[in-house]
Design an enzyme around this catalytic site. Sequence first.
Site, PDB file in Angstrom:
ATOM      1  N   HIS A  19       0.867  -1.190   0.000  1.00 53.52           N
ATOM      2  CA  HIS A  19       0.000   0.000   0.000  1.00 53.52           C
ATOM      3  C   HIS A  19       0.896   1.230   0.000  1.00 53.52           C
ATOM      4  O   HIS A  19       1.319   1.717   1.044  1.00 53.52           O
ATOM      5  CB  HIS A  19      -0.911  -0.046   1.243  1.00 53.52           C
ATOM      6  CG  HIS A  19      -1.881   1.093   1.344  1.00 53.52           C
ATOM      7  ND1 HIS A  19      -3.033   1.029   2.104  1.00 53.52           N
ATOM      8  CD2 HIS A  19      -1.880   2.331   0.784  1.00 53.52           C
ATOM      9  CE1 HIS A  19      -3.676   2.178   2.023  1.00 53.52           C
ATOM     10  NE2 HIS A  19      -3.001   2.990   1.222  1.00 53.52           N
ATOM     11  N   HIS A  21       1.340   4.871  -2.415  1.00 48.87           N
ATOM     12  CA  HIS A  21       0.991   5.735  -3.553  1.00 48.87           C
ATOM     13  C   HIS A  21       2.293   6.358  -4.034  1.00 48.87           C
ATOM     14  O   HIS A  21       2.940   7.077  -3.253  1.00 48.87           O
ATOM     15  CB  HIS A  21       0.019   6.827  -3.105  1.00 48.87           C
ATOM     16  CG  HIS A  21      -1.224   6.281  -2.473  1.00 48.87           C
ATOM     17  ND1 HIS A  21      -2.390   6.094  -3.174  1.00 48.87           N
ATOM     18  CD2 HIS A  21      -1.475   5.844  -1.202  1.00 48.87           C
ATOM     19  CE1 HIS A  21      -3.319   5.594  -2.364  1.00 48.87           C
ATOM     20  NE2 HIS A  21      -2.789   5.419  -1.171  1.00 48.87           N
ATOM     21  N   HIS A 199      -9.538   1.284  -0.942  1.00 52.70           N
ATOM     22  CA  HIS A 199      -9.414   1.907   0.370  1.00 52.70           C
ATOM     23  C   HIS A 199     -10.811   1.843   1.001  1.00 52.70           C
ATOM     24  O   HIS A 199     -11.797   2.232   0.358  1.00 52.70           O
ATOM     25  CB  HIS A 199      -9.014   3.376   0.238  1.00 52.70           C
ATOM     26  CG  HIS A 199      -7.569   3.598  -0.070  1.00 52.70           C
ATOM     27  ND1 HIS A 199      -6.936   3.016  -1.131  1.00 52.70           N
ATOM     28  CD2 HIS A 199      -6.632   4.349   0.578  1.00 52.70           C
ATOM     29  CE1 HIS A 199      -5.661   3.410  -1.137  1.00 52.70           C
ATOM     30  NE2 HIS A 199      -5.452   4.213  -0.125  1.00 52.70           N
ATOM     31  N   GLU A 202     -10.979   3.592   6.391  1.00 49.72           N
ATOM     32  CA  GLU A 202      -9.889   4.466   6.849  1.00 49.72           C
ATOM     33  C   GLU A 202     -10.590   5.552   7.679  1.00 49.72           C
ATOM     34  O   GLU A 202     -10.574   5.495   8.898  1.00 49.72           O
ATOM     35  CB  GLU A 202      -9.140   5.063   5.648  1.00 49.72           C
ATOM     36  CG  GLU A 202      -8.013   6.009   6.041  1.00 49.72           C
ATOM     37  CD  GLU A 202      -7.357   6.723   4.833  1.00 49.72           C
ATOM     38  OE1 GLU A 202      -7.960   6.743   3.737  1.00 49.72           O
ATOM     39  OE2 GLU A 202      -6.250   7.286   5.020  1.00 49.72           O
ATOM     40  N   ASP A 280       1.935   3.975   2.834  1.00 47.55           N
ATOM     41  CA  ASP A 280       0.909   4.858   2.245  1.00 47.55           C
ATOM     42  C   ASP A 280       1.529   6.027   1.467  1.00 47.55           C
ATOM     43  O   ASP A 280       1.669   5.931   0.240  1.00 47.55           O
ATOM     44  CB  ASP A 280      -0.039   5.363   3.336  1.00 47.55           C
ATOM     45  CG  ASP A 280      -1.425   5.727   2.825  1.00 47.55           C
ATOM     46  OD1 ASP A 280      -1.708   5.486   1.642  1.00 47.55           O
ATOM     47  OD2 ASP A 280      -2.241   6.246   3.619  1.00 47.55           O
ATOM     48  N   ASP A 281       1.873   7.109   2.154  1.00 50.52           N
ATOM     49  CA  ASP A 281       2.455   8.301   1.514  1.00 50.52           C
ATOM     50  C   ASP A 281       3.650   8.762   2.348  1.00 50.52           C
ATOM     51  O   ASP A 281       3.572   9.787   3.053  1.00 50.52           O
ATOM     52  CB  ASP A 281       1.401   9.416   1.441  1.00 50.52           C
ATOM     53  CG  ASP A 281       0.155   8.968   0.699  1.00 50.52           C
ATOM     54  OD1 ASP A 281       0.198   8.878  -0.535  1.00 50.52           O
ATOM     55  OD2 ASP A 281      -0.854   8.674   1.377  1.00 50.52           O
TER      56      ASP A 281
HETATM   57  N1  ADE Z   1      -4.454   8.800  -1.658  1.00 46.70           N
HETATM   58  C1  ADE Z   1      -3.215   8.860  -1.170  1.00 46.70           C
HETATM   59  N2  ADE Z   1      -3.210   8.517   0.108  1.00 46.70           N
HETATM   60  C2  ADE Z   1      -4.476   8.218   0.465  1.00 46.70           C
HETATM   61  C3  ADE Z   1      -5.120   7.788   1.644  1.00 46.70           C
HETATM   62  N3  ADE Z   1      -4.453   7.588   2.783  1.00 46.70           N
HETATM   63  N4  ADE Z   1      -6.453   7.608   1.624  1.00 46.70           N
HETATM   64  C4  ADE Z   1      -7.136   7.819   0.498  1.00 46.70           C
HETATM   65  N5  ADE Z   1      -6.594   8.213  -0.630  1.00 46.70           N
HETATM   66  C5  ADE Z   1      -5.269   8.420  -0.665  1.00 46.70           C
HETATM   67 ZN    ZN Z   2      -3.583   4.845   0.638  1.00 42.49          ZN
END
Ligand code: ADE
Ligand code: ZN
Length: 343
Positions: A19, A21, A199, A202, A280-281
């Site tokens: 996971h 991006h 997703h 969350e 994630d990011d």
């Molecule tokens: N796009 C990038 N990170 C995300 C996240 N945590 N939740 C939803 N969309 C995303």
């Molecule tokens: Zn994500």
Amino acid sequence: MGNKSISNFINKLPKAELHLHIEGTFEPGLMFKIAQRNGIKIKYNSVEELKKVYNFSKLQEFLDIYYAGAEVLIYEQDFYDLTWAYLLKAKEQNIVHTEIFFDPQTHTHRGIKFSTVINGIKKALDTGKEKLGITSEIIVCFLRHLDEVDAIKTFHQILPYKKWIVGVGLDSSEVGHPPAKFQKVFEMVRKEGFLTVAHAGEEGPAEYVWDALRLLKVSRVDHGIRSVEDEKLLDELATTKIPLTVCPLSNLKLQVVKNMKDLPLRTLLQKGILASINSDDPAYFGGYLNENYLAVAEALKLTKQEIAQLAENSFKASFLDEEVKTRWIKKVDSYYEKIIQVK
Ligand code: ADE
Ligand code: ZN
């Protein structure tokens, strides 16, 4: 058992990341560099000034900044450099397999061709396999704040690149954009033989996780931590072995959990759910994969056995061939056994 010992254990552990991006790996330093060469003015004067706005109270606040950051990506080389920088980091962290997301609509809506984006990413991933020995897959995500017609347009764009894309996902603003909104396009996607992920759970409720399973027929749920609010759903995830890709630092930075101690990871593991750790990011949330492992290990006082279990889960939940999965799981096991004996 000191932090150093746990940190060493995590660093050397072979791991898969499921996971991530790729736009979320865009480090401010690289962002300024690419902006400059593309003649684009960023509204912040320095890396430090930009980093100051990386304080989020919810998902949407992050998304607004994340989409703005992606606007400096124009050329194939930009997408290559972005992906390559992540792969170097992955190598450093002993990530041996990665399944990365990208959001085509973030770029096509700005007039960038789908082919420019995917060619840059794919070339870097191929070099990553050749030079760094990291295997990878691409998962294309639809932006759920846009409508289904736009997702269908994107679906048609991905078809010529089918052999490069293992699956299709769903991301962006969750609340108010339930999985049901994309039921039709996900059916089209599955008919073409793509795997699906989404997703869910969350910021959105456990109900969205049910809908991702029932309506979108996903092979994995991204995040999914709000599943703990529904016992029946936990039973379902445990029996079907549909994995959850949990992202600890993301959940903390976006205030999905108030404290890392509140992350329900141990509950998920104890229920027999296939949960893994992911970043994630990472450029926005203060850490790559190993920092995510370490943050939960410290907060939840995870044992080395539990940490090894999470790494095993990352392979089990991956889209690798069964044979390759088994090989990595054995490697995790033998690494764990060796460390335990030394102790
Ligand atoms: N796009 C990038 N990170 C995300 C996240 N945590 N939740 C939803 N969309 C995303
Ligand atoms: Zn994500």
